[in-house]
Design an enzyme around this catalytic site. Structure first.
Site, PDB file in Angstrom:
ATOM      1  N   CYS A 116       8.059  10.695 -48.061  1.00  0.00           N
ATOM      2  CA  CYS A 116       7.204   9.690 -47.444  1.00  0.00           C
ATOM      3  C   CYS A 116       6.374   8.938 -48.474  1.00  0.00           C
ATOM      4  O   CYS A 116       5.874   7.844 -48.193  1.00  0.00           O
ATOM      5  CB  CYS A 116       6.288  10.330 -46.403  1.00  0.00           C
ATOM      6  SG  CYS A 116       5.304  11.707 -47.034  1.00  0.00           S
ATOM      7  N   SER A 121       1.156  13.410 -56.838  1.00  0.00           N
ATOM      8  CA  SER A 121       1.155  13.238 -55.389  1.00  0.00           C
ATOM      9  C   SER A 121      -0.085  12.512 -54.896  1.00  0.00           C
ATOM     10  O   SER A 121      -1.121  12.484 -55.570  1.00  0.00           O
ATOM     11  CB  SER A 121       1.241  14.606 -54.691  1.00  0.00           C
ATOM     12  OG  SER A 121       2.495  15.202 -54.922  1.00  0.00           O
ATOM     13  N   ASP A 131       1.606  21.004 -51.724  1.00  0.00           N
ATOM     14  CA  ASP A 131       2.639  22.036 -51.809  1.00  0.00           C
ATOM     15  C   ASP A 131       4.018  21.565 -51.359  1.00  0.00           C
ATOM     16  O   ASP A 131       5.036  22.067 -51.837  1.00  0.00           O
ATOM     17  CB  ASP A 131       2.234  23.236 -50.938  1.00  0.00           C
ATOM     18  CG  ASP A 131       0.916  23.818 -51.389  1.00  0.00           C
ATOM     19  OD1 ASP A 131       0.886  24.433 -52.456  1.00  0.00           O
ATOM     20  OD2 ASP A 131      -0.084  23.631 -50.675  1.00  0.00           O
ATOM     21  N   GLN A 132       4.057  20.619 -50.443  1.00  0.00           N
ATOM     22  CA  GLN A 132       5.336  20.276 -49.818  1.00  0.00           C
ATOM     23  C   GLN A 132       6.334  19.673 -50.795  1.00  0.00           C
ATOM     24  O   GLN A 132       7.542  19.832 -50.637  1.00  0.00           O
ATOM     25  CB  GLN A 132       5.112  19.306 -48.657  1.00  0.00           C
ATOM     26  CG  GLN A 132       6.340  19.157 -47.767  1.00  0.00           C
ATOM     27  CD  GLN A 132       6.046  18.336 -46.529  1.00  0.00           C
ATOM     28  OE1 GLN A 132       4.956  17.843 -46.332  1.00  0.00           O
ATOM     29  NE2 GLN A 132       7.037  18.179 -45.683  1.00  0.00           N
ATOM     30  N   MET A 135       7.965  19.078 -41.715  1.00  0.00           N
ATOM     31  CA  MET A 135       6.570  18.646 -41.597  1.00  0.00           C
ATOM     32  C   MET A 135       5.989  19.016 -40.243  1.00  0.00           C
ATOM     33  O   MET A 135       4.834  19.413 -40.134  1.00  0.00           O
ATOM     34  CB  MET A 135       6.477  17.137 -41.833  1.00  0.00           C
ATOM     35  CG  MET A 135       6.748  16.739 -43.272  1.00  0.00           C
ATOM     36  SD  MET A 135       6.477  14.983 -43.600  1.00  0.00           S
ATOM     37  CE  MET A 135       4.689  14.936 -43.635  1.00  0.00           C
ATOM     38  N   GLY A 136       6.810  18.892 -39.188  1.00  0.00           N
ATOM     39  CA  GLY A 136       6.338  19.268 -37.864  1.00  0.00           C
ATOM     40  C   GLY A 136       6.048  20.747 -37.766  1.00  0.00           C
ATOM     41  O   GLY A 136       5.023  21.169 -37.208  1.00  0.00           O
TER      42      GLY A 136
END
Length: 430
Positions: free
Chosen positions: A50, A106, A112-113, A191-192
């Site tokens: 994203c 980021s 972390d993602q 993400m959900g």
């Protein structure tokens, strides 16, 4: 081989432009295959999230590869990307990769993602043979380094991601009764699921979930015992009951349209974490609706930010040391390439000699087999002394000097196989 990366990211690229540069699963695979068809590109990994769209390649010709990547973005994605595209080569590209994987690059410092997203990018490329020894080494080293520093600096004890930041934002918006708020998550992907996990940890009692395919729903129920699943077709009907909606799908189309929304009798916060965006921009203009996108989280700071800024400085210094070691590995791997090229050249010459002699001499089958055995043996003996000398090299300057000499004396030796084919040869790719 050398590393080159080109792309766009959140630092200076508006959300509506980042959407134009995004890769979905199908277009990502097509892009990798297309780029592998370029003679100056050996391996390809695409990282599309994203907040960024970046293409990493290994190449013998960094300048040519950089131009190929920028032209690809402009022709295959959008000419509107031109002012925002960056290209980094060699050491600068390596440092950038490490900064991305560690979360230093980021939107939310130290998130972390991104680590999981980088692993996925590597695996997707490997699945279609898009990368070989070089990029695999680069990405695995960056991943291993990131795990180490997260453990060393205890960053993993305060997990961060867009999902967690969104959940914390909801908690701040409703400090007294956040646990009772009804929250609908649209999308049961990573993400959900992360958003649901954070809700459980923060004490949210009324989560709802919906997804077009309903995959992962068993996992979601295991994460939060109160989660209620809603049929995707019924999402508009239940929205007036919600206090918050979080969307995080991988859909190429919007999943919430303004003209489909029902009248509201209480305020509704819609948080769109997807790219391309899940929510039509006009939804934010509806009465009682507050629409937030991923760019709205750029300036949201949490209580651990000061610590992460201090840690980031230390990690940045360690990255430079790590790159020094990685460049040393790349240099010494040149020896493996020269050994491979000498062996391959010797083999090809031997086979050409055998074919030539057997075509001119009237030999029996037994004599041909014997002749082939002798010729192959002699050609192997011929290259063994230089191979032993190469393998004894330790000094980086000597290795680089010898490589230049070999390239000068045998200008075609590195071009005996196309780069795209070398990419899949496990014995030689640097």
């Amino acid at each position: 081989m050398k590393l080159v990366v080109a792309g766009i990211n959140h630092k200076d690229t508006p959300l509506e432009i980042r959407e134009k540069g995004a890769f979905l699963h199908r277009t990502l695979n097509e892009a990798i295959r297309t780029l592998l068809g370029e003679p100056d590109i050996a391996e390809v990994i695409i990282l599309s999230t994203c907040n960024r769209s970046e293409i990493y390649v290994s190449t013998r010709h960094p300048e040519a590869a950089g131009k190929i990547l920028t032209d690809f973005y402009l022709s295959e994605k959008s000419a509107e990307l031109a002012p925002y595209l960056f290209v980094k080569k060699e050491r600068e590209a390596m440092v950038h990769l490490y900064e991305v994987v560690t979360g230093l690059d980021s939107m939310i410092l130290g998130e972390d993602q991104i680590l999981g997203q980088v692993k996925d990018a590597l695996e997707k490329s490997q699945a279609i043979k898009g990368c070989g020894k070089y990029l695999t080494k680069m990405f695995r080293e960056a991943i291993t380094f990131t795990k180490k520093v997260k453990t060393d600096y205890k960053i993993s004890e305060t997990p961060l991601s867009l999902s967690s930041t969104a959940v914390k934002h909801i908690k701040r918006e409703y400090p007294k009764d956040y646990g009772d708020k009804k929250i609908l998550i649209i999308g049961s992907g990573k993400m959900g699921v992360l958003a649901l996990r954070y809700m459980k940890a923060e004490g949210f009692q009324n989560p709802y979930m919906t997804n077009r395919t309903f995959h992962n729903m068993d996992q979601c129920e295991a994460i939060h015992e109160n989660v209620q699943t809603i049929h995707y077709e019924d999402r508009y009907a239940i929205i007036p009951e919600m206090d918050v909606i979080i969307t995080a799908t991988a859909s190429p189309h919007v999943v919430l349209k303004a003209d489909e929304m029902k009248p509201l009798h209480k305020p509704l916060t819609v948080i769109d974490l997807a790219l391309p965006r899940d929510v039509e921009e006009a939804v934010g203009n509806l009465p009682m609706v507050t629409l937030l996108t991923i760019d709205d989280f750029k300036n949201i700071m949490d209580e651990k930010m000061a610590y992460r800024v201090k840690v980031a400085e230390k990690i940045a210094a360690e990255i430079q040391d790590e790159i020094d070691g990685l460049l040393s590995w790349v240099t010494h791997a040149k020896v493996d390439n020269m050994v491979r090229d000498l062996n391959e050249t010797s083999r090809q010459l031997a086979e050409e000699t055998i074919e030539n002699l057997c075509g001119k001499l009237n030999l029996t089958e037994k004599e041909e087999v014997y002749l082939a055995k002798v010729i192959r043996s002699k050609f192997r003996e011929m290259v063994m002394p230089p191979i032993k000398q190469l393998k004894s090299l330790e000094c980086e300057e000597e290795i680089i000097g010898i490589e230049k000499t070999v390239t000068y004396l045998f200008p075609g030796i590195q071009d005996k196989k196309p780069l795209a084919e070398q990419n899949h040869d496990d014995t030689a790719v640097i």
